[in-house]
Design a protein around this motif. Structure first.
Motif, PDB file in Angstrom:
ATOM      1  N   THR A   1      37.030   9.148  -7.899  1.00 17.73           N
ATOM      2  CA  THR A   1      36.957   9.154  -6.437  1.00 17.73           C
ATOM      3  C   THR A   1      36.510   7.823  -5.854  1.00 17.73           C
ATOM      4  O   THR A   1      36.837   7.511  -4.704  1.00 17.73           O
TER       5      THR A   1
ATOM      6  N   ARG B   1      43.608   9.385  -6.468  1.00 21.51           N
ATOM      7  CA  ARG B   1      43.472  10.646  -5.732  1.00 21.51           C
ATOM      8  C   ARG B   1      43.593  11.792  -6.722  1.00 21.51           C
ATOM      9  O   ARG B   1      44.039  11.611  -7.854  1.00 21.51           O
TER      10      ARG B   1
ATOM     11  N   GLU C   1      44.704  13.422   2.382  1.00 21.13           N
ATOM     12  CA  GLU C   1      44.600  12.065   1.838  1.00 21.13           C
ATOM     13  C   GLU C   1      43.676  11.963   0.628  1.00 21.13           C
ATOM     14  O   GLU C   1      43.740  10.980  -0.101  1.00 21.13           O
ATOM     15  N   HIS C   2      42.832  12.945   0.407  1.00 26.00           N
ATOM     16  CA  HIS C   2      41.974  12.889  -0.780  1.00 26.00           C
ATOM     17  C   HIS C   2      42.695  13.422  -2.011  1.00 26.00           C
ATOM     18  O   HIS C   2      42.275  13.193  -3.136  1.00 26.00           O
ATOM     19  N   THR C   3      43.815  14.134  -1.802  1.00 29.12           N
ATOM     20  CA  THR C   3      44.500  14.794  -2.911  1.00 29.12           C
ATOM     21  C   THR C   3      45.801  14.103  -3.278  1.00 29.12           C
ATOM     22  O   THR C   3      46.047  13.809  -4.449  1.00 29.12           O
TER      23      THR C   3
ATOM     24  N   TRP D   1      39.354   5.507  -4.538  1.00 26.91           N
ATOM     25  CA  TRP D   1      40.206   5.893  -3.419  1.00 26.91           C
ATOM     26  C   TRP D   1      40.446   4.644  -2.550  1.00 26.91           C
ATOM     27  O   TRP D   1      39.579   3.783  -2.466  1.00 26.91           O
ATOM     28  N   PRO D   2      41.613   4.467  -1.919  1.00 25.72           N
ATOM     29  CA  PRO D   2      42.718   5.411  -1.778  1.00 25.72           C
ATOM     30  C   PRO D   2      43.818   5.318  -2.834  1.00 25.72           C
ATOM     31  O   PRO D   2      44.800   6.039  -2.747  1.00 25.72           O
TER      32      PRO D   2
ATOM     33  N   VAL E   1      35.589  10.046   0.352  1.00 30.31           N
ATOM     34  CA  VAL E   1      36.341  11.149  -0.270  1.00 30.31           C
ATOM     35  C   VAL E   1      35.669  12.488   0.037  1.00 30.31           C
ATOM     36  O   VAL E   1      36.353  13.480   0.321  1.00 30.31           O
TER      37      VAL E   1
END
Length: 481
Positions: A18, A25, A364-366, A21-22, A354
């Motif tokens: 995490t 993901r 957007e986190h996945t 990120w980005p 995140v």
């Protein structure tokens, strides 16, 4: 080590990374990224162990199985076995699945266990340390590779060896006195000065039987639950799945807490081999910057970047131009749907972003905007209240599932290649510039019968456009269950 010793590489391919990120993901985590070199961290991990043993065991979660398989196909590894966890249960159950698989193979293999998300700069030094560890593990010891520290790092746990001085200059197996938690800066500096403390990198070498015995002694609940789930396993080609309901009952625990930290002073011997090979876990963006080649101004840039009067920056541009003017010590990571700007000293705090995305239930986190699937990929290029536009590419001879949607209709336009389309009771073939319409509720399938990639534009319209609005009736990838 003798010629009859069976060495079994085990790649632990869980985790989400995490703090990267980005780029990293949940749907495309850190280990599958190219962050140091031309191959992904996962590919590098497999390649590092190829010369030391047989076809690897990949311990992964169900969702990443095709991504892992495709990345291994890219480097010519087609004989791996994939041990698929239906739920993440940390590293102790993951290693236990590998030990049980090796036991089923009829040999008491030496397991060489490494996370999938690390990098090693000096492969010759890594090979030398690993050979020493394998030879020691054959004698029944648990062996851990301890990374020689080069700074007072507070982000890692440490291993205390039983010898002081410049032990890191020797590639020998020595006794482990204790495992210690992540220290503060003052304590980390003391560890560095004393010379017999090493970073715990989570790399282990041990016989399958030794692990299973040690786990049964220290955590019989984990051993018994894993054995029950494994005994009820199912196999689909290279994919091996422990029983889902039984695996849900497996306690979640790390290798360290379950076994390793309990070994010093017990009847189970545990040794350490020093590793001085340019190791990094690339745990945050500042570590990625350290691992990259930097220009004289300390800048490490990837992608379309113009920089003026800027220094000590890491910039990763995926889809557009990034321009820097007069900045220092910054991290900038650009993707099609998110941009991160952070002070390099605050790299560890990206995880808080995140956490916020997760709390807000944002995609957007996945997922990235471009999502990889076993049949190819799709890129969600535009969207609004009642519409979404996707660019879809299907591999030659690949096919999506036979499916239906409750809430959306779809328009398909072929950009290149040949599409074989099932639309209700009709099957039609479309080529470049031709199109068709899939009504809401109609059973349909998209396939590529050709020898070149098929690319289409899909326009969805309806009251709900989520990816979970799919009812699968048939699927060659086992997703219709």
């Amino acid at each position: 080590m003798n010629s009859t010793t069976v060495v079994q590489p085990v790649i632990l391919c869980g985790g989400s990374g995490t703090r990267l990120w980005p780029l990293s993901r949940a749907g495309f985590p850190k280990q599958f990224l190219c962050l140091a070199g031309a191959e992904s961290l996962f590919q590098q991990a497999v390649q590092r162990l190829q010369k030391h043993g047989s076809a690897p065991y990949i311990v992964s979660n169900e969702d990443h199985r095709f991504l892992a398989q495709e990345q291994l196909r890219e480097i010519g590894v087609n004989d791996a076995s994939y041990l698929l966890e239906p739920f993440g249960r940390n590293t102790a159950p993951a290693l236990t699945l590998a030990a049980l698989a090796a036991q089923d193979a009829g040999t008491d293999a030496v397991l060489v266990v490494t996370p999938a998300d690390q990098t090693v700069a000096d492969t010759a030094a890594f090979d030398q340390a690993l050979q020493v560890a394998i030879a020691d593990a054959v004698q029944g010891h648990i062996v851990i590779l301890g990374v020689t520290p080069d700074k007072p790092e507070t982000g890692y746990g440490y291993i205390r060896a039983d010898q002081s001085g410049r032990l890191h200059l020797q590639t020998i197996a020595c006794n482990v006195q204790a495992f210690v938690e992540k220290p503060d800066v003052e304590t980390a500096q003391k560890y560095l000065s004393e010379g017999n403390y090493f970073w715990n990198a989570g790399m282990f070498v041990l016989k399958a039987s030794v692990w299973l015995t040690a786990l049964s002694n220290f955590r019989p609940d984990i051993a018994q639950a894993c054995q029950a789930a494994w005994a009820a396993k199912k196999q689909d080609g290279q994919f091996i799945r422990p029983d889902k309901a039984l695996f849900a009952q497996v306690p979640s625990e790390s290798v360290d807490y379950a076994v390793m930290e309990k070994c010093p002073g017990s009847t189970q011997s545990i040794h350490m081999v020093p590793l001085h090979a340019g190791w990094s876990d690339l745990g945050a963006w500042d570590a990625v910057w350290n691992a990259q080649t930097q220009n004289p101004l300390g800048n490490a840039h990837y992608g379309d970047i113009i920089s003026h009067n800027s220094q000590n920056t890491l910039v990763h541009a995926t889809s557009r131009l990034v321009a820097l003017v007069g900045v220092d010590n910054l991290i900038v990571v650009e993707t099609p749907d998110a941009v991160l700007v952070a002070n390099k000293a605050s790299s560890q705090d990206v995880k808080h972003i995140v956490n916020s995305l997760t709390a807000q239930k944002r995609e957007e986190h996945t997922l990235h905007r471009k999502v990889h699937r076993p049949w190819g990929w799709y890129d969600s290029i535009d969207g609004g209240g009642r519409f979404k536009v996707k660019r879809i590419q299907v591999k030659p001879k690949a096919s999506l599932s036979l499916q239906m949607h409750h809430h959306r209709a779809e328009h398909w336009i072929v950009v290149s290649g040949t599409a074989e389309i099932t639309n209700g009771d009709k099957v039609l073939t479309l080529t470049e510039n031709q199109s068709t319409y899939i009504p809401l509720g109609e059973v349909h399938r998209l396939a590529n019968p050709g020898t070149i990639p098929l690319e289409i534009i899909e326009v969805q319209s309806g009251s709900y456009l989520g990816e979970d609005d799919i009812v699968r009736f048939e699927d060659v990838y086992g997703r219709s269950k």
